[in-house]
Design an enzyme around this catalytic site. Structure first.
Site, PDB file in Angstrom:
ATOM      1  CB  THR A 282      -1.370   0.105   1.307  1.00 56.81           C
ATOM      2  OG1 THR A 282      -1.915  -1.340   1.124  1.00 56.81           O
ATOM      3  CG2 THR A 282      -1.771   0.588   1.565  1.00 56.81           C
ATOM      4  CG  PHE A 284       0.128   4.491   4.085  1.00 53.52           C
ATOM      5  CD1 PHE A 284       1.093   3.249   3.139  1.00 53.52           C
ATOM      6  CD2 PHE A 284      -1.027   4.595   4.539  1.00 53.52           C
ATOM      7  CE1 PHE A 284      -0.053   2.142   4.435  1.00 53.52           C
ATOM      8  CE2 PHE A 284      -1.543   3.595   4.902  1.00 53.52           C
ATOM      9  CZ  PHE A 284      -0.543   2.681   4.326  1.00 53.52           C
TER      10      PHE A 284
END
Ligand SMILES: O=C(O)C(=O)C[C@]1(C(=O)O)C=C[C@@H](O)C=C1
Length: 402
Positions: A282, A284
């Site tokens: 992921t 960010f």
């Protein structure tokens, strides 16, 4: 096939202060220079609040800031005045100039950076915040909006929020919030997400009928959960799911969350690495009230958002401003232009009925710093025909090993 039930078994969300969307009609490419004096800091503070439709923080605002039952930060205008105040200590009331050094921590006055993330303790976002700003004080927030607002209201110094995942794709909500709020992207951090199936002591996989987690996490474990025949229930974050299962001593319900969440909430790990692909990363974004000064000393990336007139080849033309200058695009995302989602063509010349088009905002990330002449030329070119253009941030690429 397991059913997907989109409801939250967690405490119902409290209404938070809705930030009024700012009309995307002005190019926002100007940089705000760091303030030098206290007065100019205050002026800057007021300017930022004015632009975000939120009033500037004062003693009364403490009443509006609470933690929910799960311990996450909430901004709530409807709370009674006896609500315990959030610890917005004096250092939060005085604006601090941001340095152009990313990850600078602790801050010059010796205190720790306060970094907002969405979720409760044990969420992947908390780990990402700690990776982005080692030794920071990670501040849990109930929703993404709350984290944006916490930075805007000087309650925290930064926010670290997910924007895309290698399996689940884009986190659209945060794209929309980037435009609605006035924060700047000052960095990115990539975090390897390794999901576990968690349950209470004594509960076996075959006892489970349903599983709770964040929708992204459920999507990232699609195959495993389908093969186990578990009913999926979406909640606000993975760690919140673990906390709920533990708190209610559920015997037929598991959670998809991190091994850190298992340790925090005292759950057993029934299975590890249950995501559909071991490469589950992921990305960010690190968000701040002020932009950093872009450099050319290391690889930089720039994120922009723009809208275009309807017409043949307009998007092609927009992307060509980068291709012409050998600028590599790393991401493109389109989102509905909410203020004006549909447009009717006024061109009746082809003899057919008027056409209705969807109107979009295009979010583009490209591999260049705004300090680079090529990037400036590309954006100048794009501005000639874009109906709206805003630079969301120019920041170092996260080249760290995941
Ligand atoms: O629920 C969490 O633990 C989060 O940090 C949120 C979140 C997300 O929003 O994508 C972050 C990383 C993972 O991709 C799964 C969920």
């Amino acid at each position: 096939m397991a059913a997907f039930v989109a409801r939250s078994p967690m405490t119902p969300l409290r209404g938070h202060i809705a930030a009024k969307p700012s009309p995307p009609n002005q190019p926002q490419t100007a940089e705000i220079k760091p303030p030098t004096t206290l007065r100019s800091k205050r002026r800057l503070c007021m300017r930022l609040f004015a632009s975000s439709s939120l009033s500037s923080p004062g003693p009364g605002d403490r009443n509006k800031i609470t933690h929910n039952a799960a311990g996450a930060l909430q901004l709530d205008s409807l709370l009674p005045s006896d609500t315990p105040p959030f610890d917005a200590s004096p250092r939060d009331s005085l604006p601090r100039p941001l340095s152009s050094t990313l990850g600078s921590n602790p801050v010059p006055d010796g205190s720790r950076l306060r970094v907002a993330y969405q979720g409760v303790r044990g969420a992947y976002s908390e780990s990402a915040a700690e990776k982005a700003y080692p030794n920071c004080e990670a501040v849990p927030c109930e929703q993404f909006d709350t984290a944006f607002e916490a930075v805007e209201r000087w309650l925290v110094d930064r926010a670290v929020l997910p924007i895309e995942n290698s399996l689940g794709g884009s986190i659209h909500r945060n794209y929309d919030l980037l435009l609605r709020h006035r924060l700047h992207i000052v960095g990115e951090v990539k975090y390897a997400v390794r999901h576990c199936l968690l349950a209470n002591n004594g509960v076996k996989v075959e006892d489970l009928k349903r599983v709770l987690s964040h929708p992204q996490a459920l999507a990232q474990c699609e195959h495993t959960l389908t093969s186990l025949g578990l009913v999926r229930e979406a909640v606000d974050d993975t760690a919140g799911a673990a906390k709920h299962v533990a708190l209610h001593k559920l015997q037929d319900t598991g959670a998809v969350a991190s091994s850190a969440a298992a340790a925090i909430y005292g759950l057993n790990i029934l299975a590890e690495d249950i995501q559909d692909d071991c490469d589950n990363v992921t990305r960010f974004l690190m968000l701040a009230r002020e932009p950093i000064i872009p450099g050319v000393d290391r690889p930089f990336k720039t994120s922009i958002v723009f809208s275009l007139e309807e017409g043949p080849g307009v998007l092609f033309k927009a992307l060509a401003v980068f291709a012409l200058r050998q600028i590599n695009l790393t991401k493109i995302e389109s989102r509905p232009l909410r203020k004006q989602p549909l447009r009717a063509s006024d061109d009746g010349s082809n003899g057919f009925q008027k056409q209705i088009y969807f109107d979009y905002l295009f979010y583009v990330d490209f591999d260049a710093s705004m300090a680079d002449q090529k990037a400036q030329n590309a954006l100048r070119h794009l501005k000639e025909f874009a109906t709206f253009l805003r630079v969301l941030g120019s920041y170092p690429v996260d080249t760290s090993m995941i």
